[in-house]
Scaffold this motif. Structure first.
Motif, PDB file in Angstrom:
ATOM      1  N   LEU A  76       8.840 -21.851 -51.745  1.00  0.00           N
ATOM      2  CA  LEU A  76       9.650 -20.989 -52.615  1.00  0.00           C
ATOM      3  C   LEU A  76       9.163 -19.550 -52.555  1.00  0.00           C
ATOM      4  O   LEU A  76       9.956 -18.607 -52.516  1.00  0.00           O
ATOM      5  N   GLU A  77       7.860 -19.369 -52.547  1.00  0.00           N
ATOM      6  CA  GLU A  77       7.298 -18.023 -52.535  1.00  0.00           C
ATOM      7  C   GLU A  77       7.580 -17.308 -51.217  1.00  0.00           C
ATOM      8  O   GLU A  77       7.886 -16.113 -51.204  1.00  0.00           O
ATOM      9  N   ASP A  78       7.480 -18.042 -50.107  1.00  0.00           N
ATOM     10  CA  ASP A  78       7.790 -17.432 -48.807  1.00  0.00           C
ATOM     11  C   ASP A  78       9.256 -17.019 -48.749  1.00  0.00           C
ATOM     12  O   ASP A  78       9.620 -16.094 -48.042  1.00  0.00           O
ATOM     13  N   ASN A  79      10.076 -17.751 -49.505  1.00  0.00           N
ATOM     14  CA  ASN A  79      11.516 -17.504 -49.498  1.00  0.00           C
ATOM     15  C   ASN A  79      11.951 -16.773 -50.771  1.00  0.00           C
ATOM     16  O   ASN A  79      13.081 -16.879 -51.223  1.00  0.00           O
ATOM     17  N   ARG A  80      11.030 -16.008 -51.338  1.00  0.00           N
ATOM     18  CA  ARG A  80      11.241 -15.432 -52.654  1.00  0.00           C
ATOM     19  C   ARG A  80      12.486 -14.548 -52.778  1.00  0.00           C
ATOM     20  O   ARG A  80      13.183 -14.633 -53.792  1.00  0.00           O
TER      21      ARG A  80
ATOM     22  N   LEU B 285       3.908 -17.979 -58.501  1.00  0.00           N
ATOM     23  CA  LEU B 285       4.309 -19.328 -58.891  1.00  0.00           C
ATOM     24  C   LEU B 285       3.105 -20.270 -58.900  1.00  0.00           C
ATOM     25  O   LEU B 285       2.972 -21.121 -59.772  1.00  0.00           O
TER      26      LEU B 285
ATOM     27  N   ALA C  49      15.001 -17.213 -53.241  1.00  0.00           N
ATOM     28  CA  ALA C  49      14.702 -18.236 -54.261  1.00  0.00           C
ATOM     29  C   ALA C  49      14.754 -17.684 -55.679  1.00  0.00           C
ATOM     30  O   ALA C  49      15.267 -18.334 -56.597  1.00  0.00           O
ATOM     31  N   GLU C  50      14.241 -16.479 -55.864  1.00  0.00           N
ATOM     32  CA  GLU C  50      14.116 -15.955 -57.216  1.00  0.00           C
ATOM     33  C   GLU C  50      15.469 -15.596 -57.840  1.00  0.00           C
ATOM     34  O   GLU C  50      15.787 -16.061 -58.939  1.00  0.00           O
TER      35      GLU C  50
ATOM     36  N   ALA D 200       3.273 -12.509 -54.771  1.00  0.00           N
ATOM     37  CA  ALA D 200       3.757 -13.630 -53.958  1.00  0.00           C
ATOM     38  C   ALA D 200       3.081 -14.941 -54.361  1.00  0.00           C
ATOM     39  O   ALA D 200       3.604 -16.007 -54.139  1.00  0.00           O
TER      40      ALA D 200
ATOM     41  N   TRP E 144       7.764 -17.896 -63.839  1.00  0.00           N
ATOM     42  CA  TRP E 144       7.692 -17.067 -62.623  1.00  0.00           C
ATOM     43  C   TRP E 144       8.869 -16.087 -62.579  1.00  0.00           C
ATOM     44  O   TRP E 144       8.712 -14.903 -62.314  1.00  0.00           O
TER      45      TRP E 144
ATOM     46  N   SER F 193       9.193 -11.565 -63.363  1.00  0.00           N
ATOM     47  CA  SER F 193       9.728 -10.496 -62.531  1.00  0.00           C
ATOM     48  C   SER F 193      11.039  -9.999 -63.098  1.00  0.00           C
ATOM     49  O   SER F 193      12.098 -10.533 -62.806  1.00  0.00           O
TER      50      SER F 193
ATOM     51  N   ALA G 276       8.810 -10.548 -49.904  1.00  0.00           N
ATOM     52  CA  ALA G 276       8.121 -11.836 -49.943  1.00  0.00           C
ATOM     53  C   ALA G 276       6.614 -11.652 -49.837  1.00  0.00           C
ATOM     54  O   ALA G 276       5.846 -12.467 -50.340  1.00  0.00           O
TER      55      ALA G 276
END
Lengths: 203, 203
Positions: A94-98, A184, A101-102, A181, A161, A165, A176
């Motif tokens: 999820l974080e790499d794809n923030r 989460l 994803a966010e 990063a 998370w 933001s 990202a």
């Protein structure tokens, strides 16, 4: 026109997310999503059955990744520690794809039709986690309870998370690779720690 | 014809539950529900907006009862203990109403359209519980985490309660005053005890 099917799929997802955020989910049509993605509407329906599913493409992957991690965890790890470990690995995805994803999570949180779908998908993930725990020898009901409460703690962390933001933060450092990063992961650790202290007092 | 509005409402709920169980939710029409209840279809829509809501009439009462109990709990009680106390009071309502509550829960568990609605209602209850905990001075995120995980434990207990009563059991002693009328309460106590031991190991 995008050249490959995978590229069209990715562009449709990005276009849908943008339009839902600009105009709202209810006021966006599949034709508009297709137009923004540079494909025709038939292509949309070749990839997705409806306007909601376009945002839930990663759910099957997430579920598979989580159950795989649960199965692969060290044998002596207790159930909630097994889940935390699996969630932390999923959090990295999820974080790499923030950037996708966010806003996706924020949109789901504010759109009832998407929330219902998200809750249904989430219930299926929770059941898959319980089954994976049973596969490790965790007794039936403890597996169910651990999966349900662990999954609830994961959702709590994901919401925290997003709440962290604000739109302003995103504009400043939304990439990202940005400073938060790992946000989460931090929220996950804190959630499971808080759950431990809450449960210890809770009688 | 039923004489009062409240009586019609109750009969519509009972008729809907019976028909959904006999034929399935998807194959039952509002006209058929009205006919079985001895009213016309217009009366159905005077009481309920759709085929799903007829089974969720008690949700607002449940939510109100739970938040009232949370607010009224002794000041020194920790968050999960406050929730357990509230759930045990709500359980008494469900147990007193077991001939309706139990088949209703079983039906929801096996009908996707009803499950989605139930999950959405449940998320709203969880948010109301978090808000009620904040009203007691529980910090923001702890209140959210406690509400989500406590609500997950409540659902686990309710499911265990249903699973315990196979159709055969129901036929033998399905009355509200039967021997297992305290079943849900037992499952609740056990769920919160198990959550405590799971969380204690879980790191």
């Amino acid at each position: 026109m995008p050249r490959s099917g995978a590229e069209a799929r990715r562009r449709l997802q990005q276009a849908a997310l943008e339009l839902y955020r600009e105009r709202g989910f209810d006021r966006t049509t599949t034709a508009e999503i297709a137009a923004r993605a540079g494909v025709n509407e038939r292509t949309f329906f070749r990839h997705f059955p409806d306007k909601r599913e376009v945002l839930f493409d990663g759910e099957a992957d997430l579920r598979a990744a989580l159950t795989r991690e649960v199965a692969a965890a060290p044998a002596d790890l207790p159930p909630l520690a097994v889940l935390l470990r699996a969630f932390r690995k999923a959090a990295r995805i999820l974080e790499d794809n923030r950037p996708f994803a966010e806003p996706r999570l924020a949109l789901i949180a504010e759109t009832p039709a998407l929330r219902e779908r998200d809750l249904a998908k989430g219930a299926a993930v929770s059941e898959a986690l319980a089954e994976a725990l049973r596969g490790r020898g965790v007794p039936d009901r403890k597996a169910d309870l651990a999966a349900r409460t662990g999954w609830a703690a994961f959702h709590h962390a994901a919401q925290a998370w997003i709440d962290d933001s604000a739109p302003g933060d995103l504009a400043e450092g939304g990439s990202a690779a940005g400073g938060s990063a790992q946000g989460l992961d931090r929220h996950l650790l804190r959630a499971f720690e808080d759950l431990r202290s809450l449960a210890a007092q809770g009688r």
